[in-house]
Write a protein that holds these residues in place. Structure first.
Motif, short mmCIF file in Angstrom:
data_model
loop_
_atom_site.label_atom_id
_atom_site.label_comp_id
_atom_site.label_asym_id
_atom_site.label_seq_id
_atom_site.Cartn_x
_atom_site.Cartn_y
_atom_site.Cartn_z
N VAL A 20 52.69 -7.43 18.21
CA VAL A 20 51.79 -6.68 18.81
C VAL A 20 51.97 -5.09 18.63
CG1 VAL A 20 54.62 -6.43 20.25
CG2 VAL A 20 51.62 -6.96 21.83
N ALA A 21 53.02 -5.01 18.22
CA ALA A 21 52.33 -3.53 17.64
C ALA A 21 52.07 -3.17 17.00
CB ALA A 21 54.43 -2.59 17.39
N MET A 22 51.91 -3.79 16.08
CA MET A 22 50.74 -3.94 14.77
C MET A 22 49.25 -4.32 15.90
SD MET A 22 50.21 -5.84 11.32
CE MET A 22 51.57 -5.34 11.17
N SER A 23 49.05 -5.02 16.49
CA SER A 23 47.68 -5.56 17.42
C SER A 23 47.53 -4.93 18.13
CB SER A 23 48.16 -6.48 18.20
OG SER A 23 47.92 -7.61 17.27
N LEU A 24 48.19 -3.41 19.02
CA LEU A 24 47.98 -2.91 19.72
C LEU A 24 47.44 -1.40 18.81
CD1 LEU A 24 48.35 -5.36 21.68
CD2 LEU A 24 49.07 -3.03 23.28
N ILE A 44 55.94 -1.29 23.73
CA ILE A 44 55.02 -0.94 24.09
C ILE A 44 54.23 -0.91 25.51
CG2 ILE A 44 52.74 -1.01 23.39
CD1 ILE A 44 54.63 -0.87 20.91
N TRP A 45 54.26 0.49 25.97
CA TRP A 45 54.05 0.49 27.52
C TRP A 45 52.40 1.36 27.39
CZ3 TRP A 45 56.67 0.05 32.35
CH2 TRP A 45 58.21 -0.37 31.73
N LEU A 59 55.39 -4.24 27.06
CA LEU A 59 54.46 -5.37 25.99
C LEU A 59 55.71 -5.40 24.81
CD1 LEU A 59 51.04 -5.54 25.30
CD2 LEU A 59 52.47 -7.08 26.56
N THR A 60 56.34 -6.39 25.04
CA THR A 60 58.03 -6.57 24.36
C THR A 60 57.80 -8.19 23.48
OG1 THR A 60 59.65 -8.03 26.65
CG2 THR A 60 59.20 -5.53 25.74
#
Length: 308
Positions: A20-24, A44-45, A59-60
């Protein structure tokens, strides 16, 4: 900060690995982006204004295949319903078959790279316009200034300092002198206002084929090929949206894959066999650490438009 709103929780579990961190990461506009925050616990907020209203979401990463979302605000149910698209659950790359060893290895090492989509056009378009023809430092500072000045407080238990991106109605009403104070020249400020005036029509491009979506974007004066590609990457999740006209991209692709610089025409020709995954190739270069561009001469000067 308003922490009393009811939370909407949902979880997405994908067949393929995701990160998720890479995608966002492409959604963040500089380290001080008031609409994007990564906290010490790895969450990620983000904030957004959905069609149904404002939302703050957290998101976690649960495991390699699952992401949990907690959302607050009137737009929370809508955001939760689109969570799969946001984290790239449906991003398919089975037909991506690069032959350059660097891309082959990067694709092997990063199977969890997923190209998500926000489905929020204006929220991608305004910062892209701010980044036209200026140093990233200046563009990010302008974004922070304008969001802090005109964005509403984030709903829910958002970390301190987070704000909602301004709505189209707000962007339409931003005075010219406020853009000036944010170091935004008249050309870019006029383009933002024009886009805000037709925002309802622009938001509908998320349901159109890629070529028609780009045509509609570029029908607005001040929105060219580069800006349309930047929007398509984030709002539409287009794996082929190549940012032709970028100050660094063509040279970076050339140095990274050929050991020599390319211009835009050369980059387009060289990457043509990778269609419809040219943006995926660029992202793989970036996340794998293989993006190379030697530095020659002094750093580009940050131009200050606010003094005159």
């Amino acid at each position: 900060m308003t922490a009393s709103l009811e939370v909407v929780e949902t979880t997405v579990t994908a067949r393929r690995p995701l990160d998720v961190a890479m995608s966002l990461q492409p959604l963040q506009r500089g380290k001080g982006d008031p609409c994007h925050r990564r906290t010490a616990d790895g969450a990620i907020w983000r904030t957004s204004v959905q069609k149904s209203g404002p939302v703050t979401y957290r998101l976690t990463q649960i495991d390699r295949h699952s992401v949990r979302c907690q959302a607050w605000g009137a737009g929370a149910p809508e955001l939760a319903a689109g969570l799969g698209r946001l984290v790239g659950e449906h991003d398919e790359c089975a037909d991506f078959a690069p032959d350059h060893p660097i891309l082959v290895e990067a694709h092997r090492r990063f199977p969890h790279l997923r190209l998500g989509r926000t489905d929020r056009v204006l929220e991608a378009l305004v910062p892209a316009i701010l980044e036209q023809r200026v140093h990233g430092i200046a563009a990010f500072a302008a974004w922070r200034h304008l969001v802090w000045k005109f964005g509403a407080p984030a709903p829910g238990p958002a970390p301190d300092g987070m704000r909602l991106p301004p709505t189209a109605d707000v962007w339409r009403r931003v005075p010219s002198w406020e853009f000036h104070r944010a170091n935004v020249d008249p050309g870019r400020s006029r383009a933002i206002v024009r886009c805000a005036q037709v925002a309802d029509r622009l938001e509908k491009i998320v349901d159109l084929p890629r070529e028609e979506a780009n045509r509609r974007l570029m029908s607005i004066p001040g929105v060219g090929v580069w800006t349309a590609a930047e929007v398509s990457q984030r709002a539409l999740g287009d794996p082929d949206a190549l940012s032709v006209g970028d100050y660094h991209l063509a040279a970076m692709v050339g140095w990274s894959l050929l050991g020599k610089p390319l211009d835009d025409a050369g980059m387009v020709e060289y990457l043509a066999p990778l269609q419809p995954h040219r943006q995926r190739a660029v992202r793989l270069l970036e996340v794998s650490g293989h993006a190379v561009k030697p530095k020659f001469g002094p750093r580009t000067t940050v131009v200050d438009h606010s003094w005159h």
